[in-house]
Motif scaffolding. Sequence first.
Motif, mmCIF file in Angstrom:
data_model
loop_
_atom_site.group_PDB
_atom_site.id
_atom_site.type_symbol
_atom_site.label_atom_id
_atom_site.label_comp_id
_atom_site.label_asym_id
_atom_site.label_seq_id
_atom_site.Cartn_x
_atom_site.Cartn_y
_atom_site.Cartn_z
ATOM 1 N N ILE A 86 0.951 -1.193 -0.102
ATOM 2 C CA ILE A 86 -0.134 0.150 0.168
ATOM 3 C C ILE A 86 0.876 1.321 0.088
ATOM 4 O O ILE A 86 0.677 2.130 -0.790
ATOM 5 N N LEU A 87 1.744 1.320 0.740
ATOM 6 C CA LEU A 87 2.739 2.353 1.004
ATOM 7 C C LEU A 87 3.459 2.750 -0.294
ATOM 8 O O LEU A 87 3.701 3.636 -0.722
ATOM 9 N N GLU A 88 4.140 1.638 -1.020
ATOM 10 C CA GLU A 88 5.028 1.459 -2.112
ATOM 11 C C GLU A 88 4.129 2.088 -3.373
ATOM 12 O O GLU A 88 4.645 2.704 -4.318
ATOM 13 N N SER A 89 2.744 1.733 -3.114
ATOM 14 C CA SER A 89 1.735 2.098 -4.561
ATOM 15 C C SER A 89 1.614 3.678 -4.607
ATOM 16 O O SER A 89 1.463 4.189 -5.746
ATOM 17 N N GLY A 90 1.843 4.301 -3.268
ATOM 18 C CA GLY A 90 1.550 5.648 -3.553
ATOM 19 C C GLY A 90 0.066 6.123 -3.528
ATOM 20 O O GLY A 90 -0.301 7.169 -3.987
ATOM 21 N N ARG A 91 -0.850 5.253 -3.628
ATOM 22 C CA ARG A 91 -2.170 5.365 -4.172
ATOM 23 C C ARG A 91 -3.073 5.687 -2.828
ATOM 24 O O ARG A 91 -4.182 6.545 -3.128
ATOM 25 N N VAL A 92 -2.696 5.318 -1.608
ATOM 26 C CA VAL A 92 -3.629 5.654 -0.606
ATOM 27 C C VAL A 92 -2.705 6.769 0.426
ATOM 28 O O VAL A 92 -1.642 6.723 0.567
ATOM 29 N N PRO A 93 -3.696 7.750 0.767
ATOM 30 C CA PRO A 93 -2.699 8.872 1.611
ATOM 31 C C PRO A 93 -2.114 8.109 2.748
ATOM 32 O O PRO A 93 -2.631 7.500 3.487
ATOM 33 N N SER A 94 -0.870 8.478 2.852
ATOM 34 C CA SER A 94 -0.149 7.986 4.207
ATOM 35 C C SER A 94 0.930 8.752 4.717
ATOM 36 O O SER A 94 1.216 9.921 3.885
ATOM 37 N N ILE A 95 1.543 8.515 5.830
ATOM 38 C CA ILE A 95 2.476 9.471 6.369
ATOM 39 C C ILE A 95 3.290 8.661 7.287
ATOM 40 O O ILE A 95 3.041 7.774 7.951
ATOM 41 N N ARG A 96 4.546 9.051 7.427
ATOM 42 C CA ARG A 96 5.469 8.289 8.116
ATOM 43 C C ARG A 96 6.113 9.096 9.248
ATOM 44 O O ARG A 96 6.515 10.297 8.958
ATOM 45 N N LEU A 97 5.812 8.669 10.405
ATOM 46 C CA LEU A 97 6.138 9.434 11.639
ATOM 47 C C LEU A 97 7.562 9.215 11.783
ATOM 48 O O LEU A 97 8.211 7.951 11.871
ATOM 49 N N THR A 98 8.446 10.131 12.063
ATOM 50 C CA THR A 98 9.929 9.985 12.430
ATOM 51 C C THR A 98 10.380 10.774 13.544
ATOM 52 O O THR A 98 11.667 10.227 14.079
ATOM 53 N N GLU A 99 9.732 11.664 14.105
ATOM 54 C CA GLU A 99 10.566 12.386 15.078
ATOM 55 C C GLU A 99 10.236 11.219 16.606
ATOM 56 O O GLU A 99 9.191 10.933 16.900
#
Length: 726
Positions: free
Chosen positions: A463-476
């Motif tokens: 899902i993340l690799e497709s870029g088709r579904v809104p997503s966000i990566r938390l990094t802090e």
Amino acid sequence: MEKINATIVRVRYQNAESGFNVVTCRRETSNEELTVVGVFLLPEIDELVSITGEWQNNARFGRQFSAESVTPIIPTSIDGIRSYLAAGHVKGIGETLAKRLVKRFGTDVMRIIDESPQRLLELPGIGQRTLEKIKGSWQEQRGVRDVMVFLAAHGLSGARAFRIQKQYGDRAVADIRANPYRLAYEIRGIGFSTADAIARKLGHDERSPFRMLAGLRHVIDAARRSGHCGMSVDDAVAESAKLLGVEPALLADTVATAIETRTVVEETMNGRRVLFEPSLHQAESRIAASLAALADERPPWADIGSKKAVALAESESGIALDATQKQAVDLALRSKAIVVTGGPGVGKTTLVRALLAVYESAGLDVSLAAPTGRAAKRLSENTGSHASTIHRLLETSAHTGHFQRNEENPLETDVVIVDEASMVDVPLLDAVLRALPPEAGIVLVGDADQLPSIGPGQVLYDILESGRVPSIRLTEIHRQAEGSDIIVNAHRINRGELPQFNAKETRSETFLFPATLPDQAVARVVDVVTTRIPEKFGLKSLRDVQVLVPMRNGAVGVDSLNEALQKALNPPDRHKARVERPNGVYFCRNDKVMQTENNYDKGVFNGDVGIVAMVDPEQEQFTVDYGADLIVDYLFDEAEQLTLAYATTIHKSQGSEYEAVVIALMKQHYVMLRRNLLYTAVTRGRKVVVVVGDRDAVRTAVQTGSGGERLTRLRHCLAEITRPRA
């Protein structure tokens, strides 16, 4: 093995589902009474049977005969025949009619009932209706008897024979003779090799179409068990040819037949032909269509407004959200499907609490779920809201194992938040989306850098690799997590850097105990679990410490470590009440065990860990306490569903957290040494992480990328669905 003839006197215990019985019999030769236990079709009372099995000494109940097979014997003497017929084994014949039949036909009566039943009309008082009842009952008995004799002759007795008889009934012999390979994919506990051995006994050609197709199905199913949704035609043909011992060219027609009969689905991906298991092919297509549609829909709660939502979330949680968390809240207001990912300590749980506050402020009904009981319990504790396993959310039927929540009976909710989404496989996410009401949304939360699911697919990654579904990566990494040695090292591993062990400048939480030889490693694991961690940190070996290993087999594998740890913590002394598994492993009271398959009837699922609370040899059952008020009863015959769990694979530990983890990592595990494997193992520990093993093995794991990407099509399906024009 020994064979004895005996008469069934009484039934002491019977389980209609598993076929496990405890009966009292009287030996034909000595009139001695004996107890017979095992899985077999239950004969009638007073019926003479031939029992094959072996004697065993039960610690509590003494000598018993453990039966492999129980087969009815047709008597041959006048008295024996009269008694047999008078006992009511044949419907329509009672005591009086039995005497008249024997008087009229003598010892020939059984042959006449079998071969010339019309002759029974010679006897006054027997009409056509009674004759039909006798014929039907006799045929039913003969069918069962023939099936059991046939199965026993081919090495299929006990639980497997019971399942076959239950599945096929009187058709079993004919069906198996016609195509023994169907057993491999229709009967639990029978694989390709067993079916192949039966086929050879029955004289089937080694190049028969049935064998070729069964071999291909076995290879594709093995790929599914390894996490793949499909397999390239070239690989499938090569593996099948190797398994079957034939030339690859012979399998061309088999592949064509499999495609034509929808045994597999063919698709061309990246220029190569790929075969997919049909249900997985359909599931990935449905997931892609559902997620894309949800991602493009404006949710009913969009009017809340981002600033208002963030202010509300911060007020409810008492924590200021960081920039990416605020972006995640904004995404959740603009789309009915979002994905949140990130490593440990970056605030995924804080974000879930924030989203809960936002959704509930709008009067929405939110369902929290996770793949395992442990993960659901932790989600509930961290959010202060009820969370359930996905199986319980979807209301799994105890009788069929099917989900009762689906398109026709959708969930009564507005938003589903799924935690530990990296553990969710293709069939499970498909089931969740199918049960989602049309107006509802979904939030997937998980760590995409962890190992993928045990089941087929890599849904979070795709899902993340497709870029088709809104997503966000938390990094802090948040302040409360910055001081955690475990979290800092987990992020180092994820960046491809070596973790720091035994740090002296701070209170260390991660340690390395060097060991280069297998025996040395096993001894050190036992020492760390039983002595060092309890003494230094005040933790309980059984309750708080979990040993994690890359592999099940080998000198430093799950099985060998479980044996050593059980011996140290809870030795299965022969004087204890204990349960024996088919592989010779014993369970005693206070042993840590794991459920290894979904059991919908009992409400326990693959990966659930509990403690054996009671063993009752008299009733042939034991009890496992899984915590959270879940106590489950098992028959001795069901022990094969469980395994010792002092040590488990890293894969099986997903979704769980332990106060302390001990990770065995050796060069012998080289085929499994990957960065995401070590990362997943380290992030299971809450307070203490101890690596026992070789520094070079740690270095290999850190420096080796995830690798072994699974063959799936979800990413491609999602990428092919175009976004609607604004």
